[in-house]
Motif scaffolding. Structure first.
Motif, PDB file in Angstrom:
ATOM      1  N   GLN A   1       0.831  -1.201   0.000  1.00  0.00           N
ATOM      2  CA  GLN A   1       0.000   0.000   0.000  1.00  0.00           C
ATOM      3  C   GLN A   1       0.871   1.258   0.000  1.00  0.00           C
ATOM      4  O   GLN A   1       0.598   2.230  -0.726  1.00  0.00           O
ATOM      5  CB  GLN A   1      -0.927  -0.018   1.210  1.00  0.00           C
ATOM      6  CG  GLN A   1      -1.906  -1.195   1.202  1.00  0.00           C
ATOM      7  CD  GLN A   1      -2.608  -1.364   2.536  1.00  0.00           C
ATOM      8  OE1 GLN A   1      -3.364  -0.516   2.963  1.00  0.00           O
ATOM      9  NE2 GLN A   1      -2.356  -2.487   3.191  1.00  0.00           N
TER      10      GLN A   1
ATOM     11  N   GLU B   1      -6.644   1.971  -5.173  1.00  0.00           N
ATOM     12  CA  GLU B   1      -7.314   0.728  -4.785  1.00  0.00           C
ATOM     13  C   GLU B   1      -7.303  -0.291  -5.912  1.00  0.00           C
ATOM     14  O   GLU B   1      -7.020  -1.477  -5.708  1.00  0.00           O
ATOM     15  CB  GLU B   1      -8.754   0.995  -4.337  1.00  0.00           C
ATOM     16  CG  GLU B   1      -8.890   1.632  -2.965  1.00  0.00           C
ATOM     17  CD  GLU B   1      -8.839   3.155  -3.026  1.00  0.00           C
ATOM     18  OE1 GLU B   1      -8.630   3.690  -4.145  1.00  0.00           O
ATOM     19  OE2 GLU B   1      -8.992   3.796  -1.973  1.00  0.00           O
TER      20      GLU B   1
ATOM     21  N   TYR C   1      -6.689  -3.546   3.229  1.00  0.00           N
ATOM     22  CA  TYR C   1      -7.061  -2.133   3.073  1.00  0.00           C
ATOM     23  C   TYR C   1      -6.926  -1.316   4.365  1.00  0.00           C
ATOM     24  O   TYR C   1      -7.545  -0.274   4.489  1.00  0.00           O
ATOM     25  CB  TYR C   1      -8.496  -2.036   2.552  1.00  0.00           C
ATOM     26  CG  TYR C   1      -8.634  -2.548   1.144  1.00  0.00           C
ATOM     27  CD1 TYR C   1      -8.329  -1.732   0.055  1.00  0.00           C
ATOM     28  CD2 TYR C   1      -9.032  -3.851   0.893  1.00  0.00           C
ATOM     29  CE1 TYR C   1      -8.426  -2.195  -1.247  1.00  0.00           C
ATOM     30  CE2 TYR C   1      -9.136  -4.333  -0.402  1.00  0.00           C
ATOM     31  CZ  TYR C   1      -8.829  -3.504  -1.469  1.00  0.00           C
ATOM     32  OH  TYR C   1      -8.916  -3.985  -2.748  1.00  0.00           O
TER      33      TYR C   1
END
Length: 424
Positions: A49, A61, A257
């Motif tokens: 990320q 994303e 996430y």
């Protein structure tokens, strides 16, 4: 008798039930499991990320989902194929040792390339190499459980491996937090840790050996068999696979996430998010160690597996529900405690349950556990694939829907394991 049947018969005579596993071997197995998961989880928890943020694609994303999805597809192929190959290996070093060393070495190379990437394409290539190697390593390592550990110790061994995985998550979060400014080191250091710990295991391992005369000739049909176990013939194995698949779908709905979630939901900066993830993982470790060691010991003493797996899935679902409605950091950390308790209990017992219901523990342990590992790997691509549509509901950033879906997967994991009849 067919060639394959003769092969199976010869393999069954290699060793009866494994001898008592020594504390030294269990320690080496736990250490190597820790190292492998450090290399696999550090990118998944935060490093990929952070790397995506540094590259700066238009849609972070989607770019992350693409990279993770491609790596997961190769990991999906690696598990059963390399498990099958290790079952047929006749090297002087043994059946499993060459794949342990080779997998860890290749993983380090892939991770170094991932850290050096300056585009999404190069990042994807590096992560694909690393994912392929790490999943080959995982398939080989898990085959050591039925190879080397008797049934009465598998709950304890499974619990120790679960603790190793939990500690790896903490180490991964710490590495990502401490080395965020040096991308190559952020990926290469976990690879070095994996290589060193696997070499320790390889040196300690009293590996099984297969006589070249007992190995059947290569056949595409045999390789194709690496990808399946007939669930109609082995329903317990099938339901155990479904349960494991569902719990990993739940885990990856959270794991992938976290940085973006803490940014969107809690308003944290990138640096604050990585520190919060580290704190959350450390809280989880305490929960995993506390629940995992106790439950692994209880499972061996009571000779029961299913009830612990079922309860753990319910606890994990509660943690995900808490995360879905969390709007401040204390609620986030409470959710981490609950998911940690659920994961610690689940992984302390589930691997022991799986080895109890393997279709053919001696002839095809590596291959069958490779098929089981597909349940770990497939969610790495499916969870990122379903996440963007869920997040887009209501205008975008709908993490409530994402985590509610994860809770549903956890509940289905608990219900699935109740269908396993061959283990108590």
């Amino acid at each position: 008798m067919s060639t394959t049947d003769a092969y199976r018969k010869s393999r069954l005579s290699l060793r009866d039930e494994p001898r008592h596993a020594s504390p030294g071997f269990l320690a080496a197995l736990t250490l190597a499991h820790f190292g492998m998961w450090v290399a696999l989880l550090t990118p998944a928890i935060a490093a990929l990320q952070l790397k995506i943020n540094a590259i700066g694609p238009a849609d972070r994303e989607t770019s992350l989902s693409l990279v993770l999805g491609l790596g997961a597809v190769l990991g999906l192929l690696a598990n059963p194929v390399f498990g099958h190959l290790s079952d047929r290996t006749t090297a002087r070093l043994g059946m499993r040792r060459p794949w342990l060393i080779g997998g860890a070495t290749a993983a380090l190379g892939g991770l170094a390339l991932t850290g050096a990437a300056n585009s999404v394409v190069t990042l994807a290539i590096g992560w694909c190499v690393a994912s392929l190697a790490l999943n080959a390593l995982l398939a080989t390592m898990l085959a050591l459980l039925p190879d080397q550990v008797p049934a009465g110790q598998r709950g304890t061994a499974s619990a120790l491996m679960a603790v190793g995985q939990a500690l790896a998550a903490g180490a991964g979060a710490g590495i990502a937090n401490g080395l965020a400014g040096t991308p190559v080191a952020m990926f290469a250091v976990p690879g070095v840790i994996a290589l060193v710990t696997v070499l320790v295991l390889a040196a300690r391992l009293d590996d099984r050996r297969l006589d070249p005369a007992d190995r059947p000739p290569p056949a595409l049909r045999e390789l194709a068999r690496s990808f399946r176990v007939d669930p109609r013939r082995y329903p317990d194995f099938g339901w155990a696979w479904v349960s494991r698949f569902m719990i990993f779908m739940a885990i990856y709905s959270v794991l992938t996430y976290q940085v973006f979630y803490l940014d969107a939901r809690m308003g944290l900066t990138e640096q604050e998010a990585t520190r919060a993830i580290l704190t959350g993982v450390l809280v989880q470790i305490v929960a995993v160690v506390a629940s995992g060691n106790l439950v692994g010991w209880l499972s061996d003493r009571l000779g029961r597996r299913r009830i612990f797996v079922c309860v753990s899935a319910l606890i994990a679902a509660t943690g995900l529900l808490t995360l879905a409605v969390a709007w401040n950091m204390p609620q986030f950390y409470l959710a981490m405690v609950l998911t940690g308790l659920g994961q610690g209990t689940y992984f302390a017992v589930d691997l022991a349950l799986v080895t109890d219901v393997l279709p053919n523990r001696w002839a095809d342990a590596g291959k069958d556990l490779g098929v089981m590992n597909v349940a770990n790997t497939l969610p790495q691509s499916l969870a990122p694939a379903i996440a963007p549509p869920l997040l887009a509901i209501g205008g975008g950033g709908n993490y409530t829907m994402l985590f509610l879906t994860g809770a549903l997967f956890a509940l289905l994991a608990g219900l699935s394991v109740l269908r396993v009849k061959g283990a108590r």
